[in-house]
Each structure stands twice: as C-alpha cells, then as structure tokens.
Write an enzyme that holds these catalytic residues in place. Structure first.
Site, PDB file in Angstrom:
ATOM      1  N   CYS B 135       3.893  -5.610  -6.196  1.00 29.99           N
ATOM      2  CA  CYS B 135       4.718  -4.658  -5.445  1.00 29.99           C
ATOM      3  C   CYS B 135       5.970  -4.319  -6.240  1.00 29.99           C
ATOM      4  O   CYS B 135       6.908  -5.131  -6.322  1.00 29.99           O
ATOM      5  CB  CYS B 135       5.098  -5.263  -4.095  1.00 29.99           C
ATOM      6  SG  CYS B 135       6.164  -4.192  -3.112  1.00 29.99           S
ATOM      7  N   CYS B 138       9.221  -4.025  -4.152  1.00 30.23           N
ATOM      8  CA  CYS B 138       9.738  -5.308  -3.653  1.00 30.23           C
ATOM      9  C   CYS B 138      10.470  -6.065  -4.752  1.00 30.23           C
ATOM     10  O   CYS B 138      11.539  -6.621  -4.517  1.00 30.23           O
ATOM     11  CB  CYS B 138       8.596  -6.217  -3.196  1.00 30.23           C
ATOM     12  SG  CYS B 138       7.556  -5.536  -1.941  1.00 30.23           S
ATOM     13  N   ASP B 139       9.862  -6.127  -5.911  1.00 25.72           N
ATOM     14  CA  ASP B 139      10.305  -7.090  -6.916  1.00 25.72           C
ATOM     15  C   ASP B 139      10.871  -6.462  -8.190  1.00 25.72           C
ATOM     16  O   ASP B 139      11.272  -7.185  -9.101  1.00 25.72           O
ATOM     17  CB  ASP B 139       9.120  -8.005  -7.291  1.00 25.72           C
ATOM     18  CG  ASP B 139       8.555  -8.738  -6.080  1.00 25.72           C
ATOM     19  OD1 ASP B 139       9.336  -8.997  -5.149  1.00 25.72           O
ATOM     20  OD2 ASP B 139       7.356  -9.029  -6.068  1.00 25.72           O
TER      21      ASP B 139
END
Lengths: 117, 314
Positions: B135, B138-139
C-alpha cells in the site's frame, strides 16, 4: 481523533494511565487507512470476547504517539499500523502492517491467556 | 437463534454488499458471511473518483455506506468469521463457521473477491511491514529520501511508482517481462519521471536484511544472471488471486481458479451463484462488482422464489 469505537489514547499521560490501570492492553497506532481499518474492526469485535484485555487506538501522526513510534520494539517498522501489546506495562509483542483476526487472537491467547468468552 | 435464511452471501466486498442491499430490500432474508473486514478490496483503495454519482470518496467510506445500507434493509452481516464447512449441493445449502454455528439457505452467492498476489520468495513474510508493503498511500512516507523498488508492470504498479516519487529519492520498477501491461499513459508518465528507472525481464528471488529490509536478490529472466540491489523498501503490485480455494472440487473453476458462471452468474451447482472479483471476467472494478452483485441477487432471488413455488405445489 480516529473514527473507531475503541478507547482513544490522545496523549502521553493517557497512555501511561491506560497501562497503569489495565493488566493487558492492545494499542493500534495508525491512521484511517486501508491497512489500519481492518485491524480496528477486528479489535472492535474482540472487545466483547476478550474482556481481560483493554483495546485502544492512537493516532499515528499525533506528536504524543512517539511513545509508540519510538519504542525499541518498533525499530525497523515501516508499515502501518504499529500494534503494541502490553502486560503489566511492559511490551510483550509488537507488529507492523495489517494483521488478520487469526494472527491477532493468536497473540492475545499466547500473551494474555485464552480465558476469553 | 434462527439460522435459516433465504440466501447466504459469502463475502462482504462491493459485490456481496450490493447483493445484500438488493435482497434485503426485496424482503428476501439474507445473511452475509465475511471472512475478512467488510468492504474487501474497496477498503484498500484510498480514493475512488470514478464511482458514478459520487465525485470523490474513500474506499472505506463507500464500504461503510454500503454496509449500513444493507443492514438498514435487514441484512445480517457476520464479519471476520472463518468458514469451516460447506454443503452446496441439494436444495438446502449448509455453511458452518468457526464457532460451530451452522447456517442454512436455499441459495448461495459466492462473492469472495481476491487478495493481493505475493511474490512468494524467501524473506517476504519476514519483512512485511519492515520494508515490504502492498500500500503506497499507507506506507510511502516511511521511505522519504530512500531508495525503493516497485514490483509489477500493470496500471497499479506504474501509477503507484509515480506517486511514490513524492517520497523516495529513487524508484526502480522491477518487471518480469520486456514490456508493460499498463495503459500507455501510465507507462509514459513513469518513463518521463527522472526518479524512476527500470529493470525489465527480471524478478526478485529473495528479500534480505536484519531488523528491516536491506537488499534484494534479482534474477534476470533472459540471462539467468543474479544480482543484488540495496534498497530500503519494496512495494508489490502484481495483481490479485481469487479467493476460491475452499470451493475447489465443488464449483467449476478455470485455470486461474476463477469461478465459471453463465450470463445470470449461475455456477455449475443449482442455486449457487457467484459475483465480483472471484469470477471469470476481464475488468475488475468496484462498478463491475456492484453490477455483478445486482445480477447475482436477482438471479438467486428468482431461483428461490421458483423453488418455494415448487415446494408449495408438491
């Protein structure tokens, strides 16, 4: 504040109080993102089953979340959420990135006992 | 507890929730059994900008809205369960879950979706969340000013590689073929980005590191040459695999383990329908999953109505 039904930890002090008042604590430190939401959902469901565990969340980007971000157990983590399990105030397990219900319950059973409902 | 429903839907993604909405609104008693978090692949999408009628919404919000809508019509949803037993043949279907509860129904809709495909090489599980991510939104910010790899050659891989250049100092796309499957404009955008370079006809064969990912071993598929590359992060976007393993030997699947259906989304088993990313189809979008969920719901509902009429006549 994270949009979950979990107990929200909003400050350093609340974090300390939570550990002081509860023997077994699971805190999910994340955002309202794709890897975090499924973990919150599992925690919300487990609240009714694991009455011996306090389930809480903390916003990853809040300044006070460094109490979790800077834990030695989270060194090397590069995936949200950071989830930390405490027993008597001590970290017994920490995980990075999404975890399934099975992975979470395995940790809960191992460290906090499986005397849930 | 009444454990009998007219229809049981397995899966709570876009297809399953849509089926739940249609069926419950038509007063067909419906249970959705979902092994993961409600929303399926939708929840993994940060922003959906092409869902008709909604200019912009997060996948989480759309999933939550669908779930609430289904529940308001009376649909029962059980999520994060595990299915331990399946009897799909015959007029009465039976599904058992991990707490030993057994549910019965006249029809079943399989809408189990898919999951991100893993590279499947040593070190992948160890460094998940410690350098390996699925992701970007997200990261991505964990890799600010660091060097990363994006694995894949489809739309998602190329699009996310470009978005990751906001953070990373260098992005290397590793792809197993000598050409990309992505649409031309994604390829052109990636090729014009000075932070992106390409390692083609190659695959990662091992992830290595200590407390976090440090390097990968890469094999060139054309020359069999093996090299090592120092990286801090690897983002993997190599498509999805259908969640159909538990139906093997019962429901007809194709060579890719996708469920074979007819135009009404009926499977080879009478009373069993399938919808969404787990079926044989070319385009996997929220909108196509919603369409599938609608068709499967209407087909299954008709099947149940006919079955009930037959039972009354007999």
């Amino acid at each position: 504040m994270l949009r979950t039904n979990l107990t929200h930890v909003l400050s350093n002090q609340e974090h300390a109080e939570l550990l002081q008042e509860n023997e077994n604590v699971m805190i999910c430190c994340g955002r309202m993102g794709p890897m975090c939401i499924p973990v919150y959902e599992v925690m919300e469901e487990l609240e009714g089953e694991y009455t011996n565990v306090k389930f809480a969340d903390m916003e990853f980007d809040s300044p006070d979340a460094k109490v979790i971000r800077n834990l030695p157990e989270c060194r090397g983590f590069a995936g949200l959420p950071f989830v930390v399990y405490y027993k008597n105030g001590q970290v017994v397990k920490a995980t990075s990135s999404i975890q399934s219900r099975d992975q979470i319950t395995e940790i809960l059973d191992q460290h906090f006992g499986n005397n849930h409902k | 507890m009444n454990n009998h429903y007219d229809i049981i839907v397995i899966g709570g993604g876009a297809a399953g929730l849509t089926a739940g909405i249609y069926l419950s609104r038509a007063k067909v008693s419906t249970l959705i059994l979902n092994e993961g978090a409600v929303g399926g692949q939708m929840v993994l999408t940060h922003e959906i900008a092409n869902y008709p009628g909604i200019e912009n919404i997060s996948g989480y919000e759309l999933a939550r809205n669908m779930k609430t809508q289904a529940q308001k019509f009376g649909c029962v949803i059980k999520s994060n369960i595990k299915i331990t037993g399946l009897k799909l043949n015959g007029e009465l279907k039976e599904i058992t879950i991990n707490n030993k509860d057994t549910f019965t129904s006249h029809a079943v809709i399989v809408a189990t979706g898919g999951k991100p495909r893993a590279v499947g090489v040593p070190g992948e599980e160890i460094f998940k969340g410690k350098g390996i991510s699925y992701c970007a939104t997200c990261d991505g910010d964990f890799f600010t000013d660091k060097e990363i790899i994006v694995v894949g050659g489809g739309n998602s891989a190329l699009e996310e590689a470009v978005s990751l250049t906001k953070y990373a100092s260098k992005v290397t796309i590793v792809h197993q073929f000598d050409h990309f499957q992505a649409l031309e404009h994604y390829v052109a955008e990636a090729k014009s980005n000075p932070k992106i370079n390409f390692v083609m006809e190659s695959k990662i064969i091992e992830f290595m590191g200590d407390e976090s990912l440090r390097k990968v071993r890469i094999e060139n598929r054309a020359t069999n040459e093996i090299s090592e590359m120092n990286v801090n992060g690897v983002f993997i976007f190599i498509g999805y695999v259908p969640n159909t393993a538990k139906f093997e030997g019962m429901i007809d699947l194709n060579e890719y383990k996708e469920i074979i259906v007819d135009k009404n989304l009926a499977t080879n088993i009478p009373g069993v329908y399938a919808a969404g990313d787990s079926i044989v189809k070319r385009y996997r979008q929220v909108t196509t999953a919603v369409a599938d969920g609608t068709i499967a719901a209407l087909s299954a509902s008709e099947y149940v109505n006919n079955l009930k009429k037959e039972l009354v006549t007999v």
